[in-house]
Scaffold this motif. Structure first.
Motif, short mmCIF file in Angstrom:
data_model
loop_
_atom_site.label_atom_id
_atom_site.label_comp_id
_atom_site.label_asym_id
_atom_site.label_seq_id
_atom_site.Cartn_x
_atom_site.Cartn_y
_atom_site.Cartn_z
N TYR A 3 12.83 -61.88 18.13
CA TYR A 3 11.93 -60.97 18.86
C TYR A 3 10.90 -60.40 17.91
CZ TYR A 3 10.45 -56.59 21.06
OH TYR A 3 9.71 -55.55 21.57
N LEU A 4 9.64 -60.44 18.30
CA LEU A 4 8.58 -59.82 17.53
C LEU A 4 8.38 -58.40 18.01
CD1 LEU A 4 5.91 -62.70 17.50
CD2 LEU A 4 7.73 -62.26 15.83
N ILE A 5 8.18 -57.48 17.08
CA ILE A 5 7.96 -56.10 17.48
C ILE A 5 6.57 -55.99 18.13
CG2 ILE A 5 9.49 -55.21 15.69
CD1 ILE A 5 6.98 -54.45 14.08
N PRO A 6 6.35 -54.93 18.95
CA PRO A 6 5.08 -54.81 19.68
C PRO A 6 3.83 -54.92 18.83
CG PRO A 6 6.66 -53.27 20.57
CD PRO A 6 7.33 -53.90 19.36
N SER A 7 3.81 -54.31 17.66
CA SER A 7 2.60 -54.38 16.83
C SER A 7 2.29 -55.82 16.43
CB SER A 7 2.77 -53.51 15.58
OG SER A 7 3.86 -53.96 14.79
N GLU A 8 3.32 -56.65 16.31
CA GLU A 8 3.12 -58.05 15.95
C GLU A 8 2.60 -58.87 17.12
OE1 GLU A 8 6.43 -58.84 12.45
OE2 GLU A 8 7.12 -58.79 14.53
N ILE A 184 6.30 -62.81 22.65
CA ILE A 184 7.20 -61.84 22.03
C ILE A 184 8.43 -62.47 21.39
CG2 ILE A 184 6.48 -60.10 23.71
CD1 ILE A 184 9.22 -60.29 24.99
N SER A 185 8.55 -63.78 21.51
CA SER A 185 9.68 -64.48 20.90
C SER A 185 9.18 -65.74 20.21
CB SER A 185 10.72 -64.83 21.96
OG SER A 185 11.77 -65.61 21.40
N HIS A 260 -0.02 -49.84 20.60
CA HIS A 260 0.67 -50.62 19.59
C HIS A 260 -0.26 -51.24 18.54
CE1 HIS A 260 4.54 -50.15 21.37
NE2 HIS A 260 4.23 -50.79 22.48
#
Length: 278
Positions: A3-8, A184-185, A260
């Protein structure tokens, strides 16, 4: 399921918007054409399942398979570029202009429409055995949807037009969440799960998606739907596309970007609060 964090993933959204603006005309049209065609097939699949099972929820649960396929293949829907490309403009990426954004929207619209129209003709031919028989229960259902979602809205005048607009907003709020879900993934299973949930919701709720409608309404007209091309554009496609633009950008693109990507400074504790914590 990485999972990528929102900022990413919001950074990926802005980068994707920039790359789509600078994409060649040929590639933009090809990717849009394939996206429109695949989503149209998914709509036929969902309606067929719903008619044959008598349970619309089952059709809605399976419709996202087409959305997942087209985004895993890197194809583009109008509803997706409505959200992504303005972020590159807002971020003042070098060379990104309003004309560049509008050019991208226009090309994706044409590509999506051509792909959806191709499938509409192909499926109408299949349903009617070369226009020699009645379209059958699935074709009849598609034709009835076309009438209900044009003349059905026209009956209420301005209130009907605004209803389509709002359904378009709600639709792309969810669909754009699916577009973001693909980012996001880093695994296929993670992407599919994140895309599946909001797409199932929009389809079951009967919200208005401009690209799905590019298939449903021409297909309905070919198979005997009692409404005109002007009915389709004025009482569905135009307000739906405008609603898709506003809803996706306002509820998904700008909210994620503002909180974000352009995160506000953290609040500073007052001096008395600092002393109390010491």
């Amino acid at each position: 399921m990485a999972y990528l964090i929102p900022s990413e993933f919001v950074t990926k959204m802005v980068d994707a918007g920039e790359s789509k603006i600078f994409m060649s005309t040929r590639d933009t049209l090809i990717r849009a054409y394939m996206a429109g065609a695949i989503l149209a097939l998914a709509a036929v699949f969902a309606v067929t399942v719903a008619v044959q099972t008598g349970v619309f929820l089952v059709g809605a649960m399976l419709f996202p398979v087409g959305f997942c396929m087209l985004y895993l293949m890197g194809f583009d829907l109008l509803t997706g570029v409505f959200v992504l490309t303005p972020l590159a403009l807002l971020d003042k990426r070098p060379g990104v202009t309003v004309n560049g954004v509008l050019r991208n929207w226009g090309l994706v619209f044409l590509g999506n429409f051509a792909g959806a129209l191709t499938v509409a003709f192909m499926m109408a031919f299949v349903f009617t055995y070369g226009f020699n028989t009645d379209p059958g229960p699935v074709g009849t259902k598609i034709a009835s949807v076309g009438e209900a979602r044009t003349l059905g809205y026209a009956e209420y005048g301005l209130a009907g037009w605004l209803t389509i607009f709002l359904r378009g907003m709600l639709c792309n709020w969810m669909v754009s969440m699916g577009v973001v879900g693909a980012m996001i993934s880093t695994t296929v299973s993670g992407k599919v799960l994140a895309m599946w949930m909001p797409i199932m919701l929009f389809f079951f709720m009967g919200f208005e998606h401009s690209v799905v409608n590019m298939f449903l309404f021409p297909s309905a007209m070919i198979m005997g739907g009692d409404f005109s091309i002007m009915d389709y554009f004025i009482w569905n496609e135009i307000p739906t596309a405008l609603g898709n633009l506003v809803g996706g950008l306002a509820f998904t693109g700008l909210t994620l970007y503002s909180t974000h990507y352009k995160t506000a400074p953290k609040r500073k504790l007052a001096a008395s609060a600092k002393e109390a914590m010491a």
